[in-house]
Design a protein around this motif. Structure first.
Motif, short mmCIF file in Angstrom:
data_model
loop_
_atom_site.label_atom_id
_atom_site.label_comp_id
_atom_site.label_asym_id
_atom_site.label_seq_id
_atom_site.Cartn_x
_atom_site.Cartn_y
_atom_site.Cartn_z
N UNK A 33 24.11 -22.19 22.36
CA UNK A 33 25.02 -21.73 23.41
C UNK A 33 26.02 -22.82 23.77
N UNK A 34 25.58 -24.07 23.86
CA UNK A 34 26.48 -25.18 24.17
C UNK A 34 27.54 -25.35 23.08
N UNK A 35 27.14 -25.22 21.82
CA UNK A 35 28.08 -25.33 20.72
C UNK A 35 29.13 -24.22 20.77
N UNK A 36 28.70 -23.02 21.01
CA UNK A 36 29.64 -21.89 21.11
C UNK A 36 30.59 -22.09 22.29
N UNK A 37 30.05 -22.56 23.41
CA UNK A 37 30.88 -22.79 24.60
C UNK A 37 31.95 -23.84 24.33
N UNK A 38 31.57 -24.91 23.65
CA UNK A 38 32.53 -25.98 23.35
C UNK A 38 33.55 -25.54 22.29
N UNK A 39 33.12 -24.74 21.32
CA UNK A 39 34.01 -24.32 20.23
C UNK A 39 35.09 -23.37 20.72
N UNK A 40 34.71 -22.40 21.55
CA UNK A 40 35.66 -21.39 22.00
C UNK A 40 36.27 -21.79 23.33
N UNK A 41 37.18 -22.74 23.28
CA UNK A 41 37.92 -23.12 24.48
C UNK A 41 38.94 -22.04 24.78
#
Length: 89
Positions: A33-41
């Motif tokens: 979830x953290x990776x997805x949150x950071x990727x989709x700015x």
């Protein structure tokens, strides 16, 4: 999840038996979830929306249908494969 259920049903192999606790999944989920949150700015989302809106209407409808199929189909398959007697290990 679908792959694990199919393996459990078809090969009579229980992956859960080899996992020490069901809470092992939580750190993996957190990192995902953290990776997805950071990727989709917000900048990336606006760029993706702009490029998607530039596509022809037929292509947008195709991707809309495909996204629904790939979202709903695994849930239906999990429900179908999950029914029935559970194998004894």
């Amino acid at each position: 999840m679908l792959i694990l259920i199919i393996l459990q049903r078809a090969l009579i192999w229980d992956a859960a038996k080899y996992i020490p606790s069901k809470f092992v999944v939580l750190p993996i989920l957190f990192v995902w979830v953290l990776t997805i949150y950071k990727y989709f700015s917000e900048e990336r989302i606006s760029l993706l929306m702009k490029s998607f809106n530039e596509l022809p209407k037929g292509t947008r409808q195709f991707w809309a249908v495909m996204s629904l199929v790939f979202f709903v189909l695994p849930m239906i398959l999990i429900a179908i494969v999950g029914w029935g007697p559970r194998p004894q290990f």
